[in-house]
Design a protein around this motif. Structure first.
Motif, mmCIF file in Angstrom:
data_model
loop_
_atom_site.group_PDB
_atom_site.id
_atom_site.type_symbol
_atom_site.label_atom_id
_atom_site.label_comp_id
_atom_site.label_asym_id
_atom_site.label_seq_id
_atom_site.Cartn_x
_atom_site.Cartn_y
_atom_site.Cartn_z
ATOM 1 N N ARG A 73 12.427 26.933 25.073
ATOM 2 C CA ARG A 73 12.503 25.478 25.238
ATOM 3 C C ARG A 73 12.986 24.832 23.944
ATOM 4 O O ARG A 73 13.787 23.894 23.977
ATOM 5 N N ALA A 119 8.176 20.480 22.661
ATOM 6 C CA ALA A 119 8.088 21.753 23.383
ATOM 7 C C ALA A 119 6.640 22.195 23.530
ATOM 8 O O ALA A 119 6.227 22.698 24.592
ATOM 9 N N GLU A 122 4.755 19.785 26.052
ATOM 10 C CA GLU A 122 5.127 20.115 27.432
ATOM 11 C C GLU A 122 4.402 21.376 27.893
ATOM 12 O O GLU A 122 3.934 21.452 29.040
ATOM 13 N N HIS A 123 4.310 22.346 26.998
ATOM 14 C CA HIS A 123 3.607 23.593 27.312
ATOM 15 C C HIS A 123 2.125 23.325 27.577
ATOM 16 O O HIS A 123 1.550 23.824 28.553
#
Length: 404
Positions: A73, A119, A122-123
Motif C-alpha cells: 500500500r 497506510a 487503513e490497515h
C-alpha cells in the motif's frame, strides 16, 4: 470501576507512524487495543500536493512493514527508492555508497510521513480489536492494581493493562509519568521543502556537510527532491526570509551545483533540533517508544527507523511474555523491551551527535582531516559495506519482524 467495555489490553497514546505501527504489530493476537491520537490523520489528499516531512526507511523498517501487510500500500501511495548515496564535506573529500556493493536492490526508500500513517491507519481500521480514537487528548492517567486509567479531554475514561507512550518528543505521557530526560538543544533548525533539480536526482541521496549544518537532498518519485537543510538559528532565519528565487540560488550554491540548478517548489517549513533521551523507557504499566523515548539529529534519517524497531521489539516482548505466562504490563516484560532497545538507541544518538559536532567544527585543520577521512573511507570497501549494512538495518540482533 469503569464499564468493562472500556477496558483494553493496550492503550497507545499517539497514533503517528510509530504508534500506529505498534498497534499493527500487536493486532491479531487476541489483544484489545485503543489508539488515542489528538489530530485525525490525513487519509486523502489532492493530487500534486506533498507532505514536506519525509522518512528514509531502512531495509529493517521495510521488512517490518512487509510483514504487517502494509508495504504494498505504501508503494502504491508513493515511495522512491534510492540506490546510491553521495556524502561530501564542505572542504572537499567525499564518499560514495552503492547498494550493489551489498548485492541489495537499493539503500532504502524515501516516503512521505502522511503516506506511512495513512497506510497504517487503513490497515488498523480493518481490525475489530483496534479502536481508533481521534481527535482526543489525554488529561490524566493513574496506575494501580495492574490497571492504567486514562482521562480524555472529551470526558471519556479508558482503562487498560499497558500504556504505551508514542506521543513524540514533547510526550505528555512521559511528563505525566514523571520520567525525566537529558539532552541539549543544537541551536539549529531543520528547513524542509521540496525542490526541483535541473539534472534529476539519479535515484541518489545527496548530503553535504557544511559548518552551519548538513544539507540533504532526498529523491522523490516524481523527480523532485525533499530538502532537509540543518542550519544555525541565525542562518535558518536568514534562509527562511529569502524570496523563493533567492533561496533557490543559495541552495544551488550550497550544494555546489551537483544536481544543477535547484528550484524551490511550494512552501518551506522549519523545526528546532535537539538531542533527547529518556532516563527510563519503562515503569510499571508503562512503556515509551519512538521520539517519546529518544530524539535524534536528522542528519542520517534514523529517527523513525529507531522508532519502528522500538515498536517491533515491544511487540516481541509482549509475545514472549504471553508465551511464558508473564503479565504484559509486568517488570519482567517491560525490562526485556528496555534492555533490547536502550543500548542500541543510545549508541545511535551518540554517533549522530558525534558526526554533528565533528562536521560542524570550523577549525581549518579539522576540516582538512574530515575531507581526508571521507576520501579514505571511499577507498575501504569493507568499511563502506559495514556502514551500508548498519544503515540498512541488516544486523543479527533485530526483532523478529525485521529479520529476513
Amino acid at each position: 470501576m469503569s464499564d468493562p467495555d472500556a477496558t483494553h489490553d493496550l492503550l497507545i497514546v499517539g497514533g503517528g507512524m510509530v504508534g500506529a505501527l505498534c498497534a499493527a504489530a500487536c493486532a491479531d493476537k487476541g489483544l484489545r487495543i485503543a489508539v488515542i491520537e489528538p489530530r485525525a490523520p490525513m487519509l486523502d489528499w489532492a493530487e500534486g500536493t506533498r507532505d514536506l516531512r519525509v522518512c528514509a526507511l531502512s531495509r529493517a523498517s521495510q521488512r517490518i512493514l512487509q510483514r504487517l501487510g502494509v508495504w504494498e500500500r505504501i508503494l502504491a501511495l508513493g515511495a522512491s527508492p534510492y540506490r546510491e548515496m553521495r556524502v561530501w564535506n564542505g572542504k572537499g573529500g567525499g564518499v560514495h555508497f552503492d547498494s550493489r556493493a551489498l548485492g541489495e536492490p537499493d539503500l532504502g526508500h524515501i516516503v512521505e510521513n502522511r503516506v506511512i500513517q495513512r497506510a497504517l491507519w487503513e490497515h488498523l481500521s480493518a481490525h475489530t480489536e483496534v479502536e481508533l480514537i481521534t481527535p482526543a487528548r489525554i488529561t490524566e492517567f493513574t496506575h494501580e492494581t495492574g490497571l492504567t486509567r486514562l482521562g480524555l479531554d472529551d470526558g471519556r475514561r479508558l482503562q487498560g493493562r499497558l500504556l504505551v507512550g508514542s506521543d513524540g518528543r514533547d510526550s505528555q505521557v512521559r511528563a505525566l509519568a514523571g520520567i525525566e530526560t537529558y539532552g541539549w538543544d543544537y541551536d539549529q533548525r531543520a528547513i524542509v521543502a521540496t525542490v526541483r533539480p535541473e539534472h534529476g536526482h539519479q535515484e541518489t541521496a545527496w548530503q553535504r556537510f557544511l559548518p552551519s549544518g548538513p544539507l540533504a537532498l532526498l529523491p522523490l518519485r516524481d523527480g523532485a527532491c525533499s530538502l532537509v537543510w540543518s542550519a544555525t538559528e541565525q542562518h535558518a532565519e536568514t534562509l527562511l526570509g529569502l524570496t523563493p528565487a533567492a533561496f533557490s540560488e543559495a541552495l544551488t550554491e550550497a550544494s555546489e551545483g551537483r544536481l544543477g540548478r535547484l528550484v524551490l517548489e511550494g512552501e518551506r517549513a522549519a523545526f528546532p533540533l535537539r538531542l533527547q533521551h529518556a532516563k527510563r523507557y519503562v515503569q510499571p504499566g508503562l512503556a515509551l517508544i519512538g521520539d517519546a523515548a529518544h530524539a535524534i539529529h536528522p542528519l542520517a534519517g534514523q529517527g523513525v527507523n529507531l522508532g519502528f524497531l522500538d515498536a517491533a521489539e515491544l511487540a516481541a516482548a509482549l509475545d514472549l511474555a504471553r508465551a511464558r505466562g508473564r503479565a504484559i504490563n509486568g517488570c519482567w516484560t517491560l525490562r526485556h523491551y528496555e534492555r533490547a532497545r536502550r543500548g542500541d538507541n543510545l549508541a545511535m544518538l551518540a554517533a549522530m551527535d558525534g558526526f554533528k559536532r565533528l562536521f560542524g567544527n570550523t577549525n581549518p585543520l579539522l576540516a582538512r582531516l574530515r575531507g581526508l577521512g571521507l576520501s579514505a573511507t571511499d577507498h575501504l570497501p569493507a568499511l563502506k559495506r559495514a556502514f551500508i549494512a548498519r544503515a540498512l538495518g541488516l544486523g543479527d540482533d533485530l526483532p523478529p519482524l525485521a529479520r529476513p
